[in-house]
Design a protein around this motif. Structure first.
Motif: not given
Length: 321
Positions: A142-162
C-alpha cells in the motif's frame, strides 16, 4: 588534464602544449557490499530479541517494572546516540516528520512487546507478534508499492502457515488473541511492520540516525505509559538500574542497529520473513529457561518458519545487484 570527479593523481601530456583534452579517469569502483550482510544483521537481531525476555524478567523480579525497564534502558541507549542528532542535524530537520512517525511506531512496538513478554507466555507472545509479516506485506504494497514475485509469495505463505500452525488453539478453533498480553503482542507486531515501512521509505537517512530516533520514541512511549498507568518509581537497589543500562548497551543498541541495517537494504516482505527466526530462538530459550511446554504443532510450525527464512536468505543472496 581537466577532471571533474575524484581521480588518482596522474601525469599526462597529450599533443602540443597549447592543446587541452578533457579526460575522465575514474577511480576503481568500490566493491559492492556483501549480499548476505543484511540477512546476517536480521538473524542477529532476531536471535537477540528471542532471548532478551529473560533479562527483562530478571529485572522485573528485582523490582524494576516493565515500563521502567524500557525507560531506563532506552534512555541510556539514547544518551549514547545523542551525538548523531548533533552531527546529522540537517538531515534530521529535513526528515523530521517521517522520523517522528517512525520513532512513535518503534516506541510502541518495543514498549508493548516488553509488557507482553513479561505478562504472557514467551512462545505465544512471539507468535502473535510475528503475525507482522502479514502487516508488512500489506503495508509494503500500500505505502511502498513493493511487488511480490512468485518465490517471495511462496516464502511468505510457508512462513505464515508455520506461524498459524504454532498459534492454533483447538479450544476456540481459530488463532485469536485472548487477554491483554496477546493484544499487546499483536499491536506490537503491527507497529513493527509500520516502523519498517518508514525505515524503507527513508533510504537516504543513515542507520544510526534511524536507531537514535527509535530510542527517542521508546523513551516517549514508556514515559507516557508510566504517567497514564500511574506507575510509581520503583524503590530498588541502584545496581538494578545499572543492569538495565548494561542491557541497553549490550542488547537493545545492537538489536536496533542490526534490524535497521537489514531492513534498509532488503525488501520489506523478505526482512519480515527472515526475522521470524526469532520465534524459534524464543521457543528454544523458553524451553530451556522456563517450565513452559512447547507442543508438537509448535515445533512443526517452527520448522516451517526456519525453512521459509532459509529460502528467503537464499533468494536474496542469489539476486543480481
Amino acid at each position: 588534464v581537466l577532471c571533474y570527479r575524484p581521480v588518482r593523481p596522474v601525469k599526462l601530456f597529450s599533443g602540443s602544449r597549447t592543446s587541452l583534452r578533457i579526460i575522465r579517469i575514474p577511480m576503481n569502483p568500490a566493491k559492492p557490499s556483501h549480499r548476505l550482510l543484511p540477512v546476517a544483521s536480521l538473524l542477529l537481531s532476531a536471535t537477540l530479541w528471542g532471548i532478551v525476555w529473560y533479562p527483562l524478567r530478571l529485572l522485573e523480579h528485582s523490582g524494576l517494572a516493565g515500563a521502567w525497564s524500557a525507560l531506563v534502558s532506552y534512555a541510556a541507549a539514547l544518551l549514547a546516540m545523542l551525538w548523531v542528532f548533533v552531527r546529522q542535524r540537517r538531515v534530521l530537520a529535513d526528515n523530521l516528520p517521517w522520523l517522528l512517525l517512525m520513532a512513535l511506531a518503534a516506541g510502541w512496538c518495543n514498549v508493548s512487546f516488553i509488557m507482553a513478554v513479561l505478562d504472557g507466555t514467551v512462545v505465544r507472545v512471539l507468535l502473535l507478534f510475528y503475525l507482522s509479516p502479514f502487516w508488512a506485506v500489506c503495508l509494503g504494497w500500500l505505502l511502498l508499492g513493493e511487488r511480490l514475485d512468485t518465490r517471495s509469495m511462496f516464502v511468505f505463505i510457508v512462513a505464515v502457515c508455520g506461524a498459524m500452525v504454532m498459534l492454533w488453539d483447538s479450544s476456540i478453533g481459530a488463532p485469536w488473541p485472548s487477554g491483554t498480553a496477546d493484544w499487546l503482542a499483536v499491536s506490537s507486531g503491527f507497529a513493527f511492520a509500520l516502523s519498517n515501512v518508514f525505515v524503507r521509505r527513508m533510504q537516504h537517512v543513515t542507520v544510526v540516525l534511524k536507531s537514535g530516533s527509535s530510542f527517542f520514541g521508546v523513551v516517549v512511549v514508556a514515559a507516557g505509559w508510566i504517567v497514564l498507568s500511574h506507575t510509581a518509581m520503583p524503590a530498588v537497589n541502584p545496581v538494578v538500574f545499572g543492569y538495565a543500562v548494561l542491557l541497553a548497551l549490550g542488547a537493545f543498541l545492537v538489536m536496533s542497529l542490526a534490524v535497521f541495517s537489514g531492513v534498509t537494504h532488503m525488501p520489506l516482505h523478505r526482512s519480515a520473513v527472515i526475522l521470524l527466526f526469532e520465534l524459534v530462538v524464543g521457543a528454544v530459550s523458553a524451553l530451556l529457561l522456563t517450565d513452559e511446554v512447547v507442543l508438537t504443532r509448535e515445533w512443526v510450525g517452527g520448522g516451517m518458519i526456519v525453512l521459509a527464512a532459509w529460502v528467503a536468505a537464499y533468494i536474496h543472496a542469489g539476486e543480481e545487484p
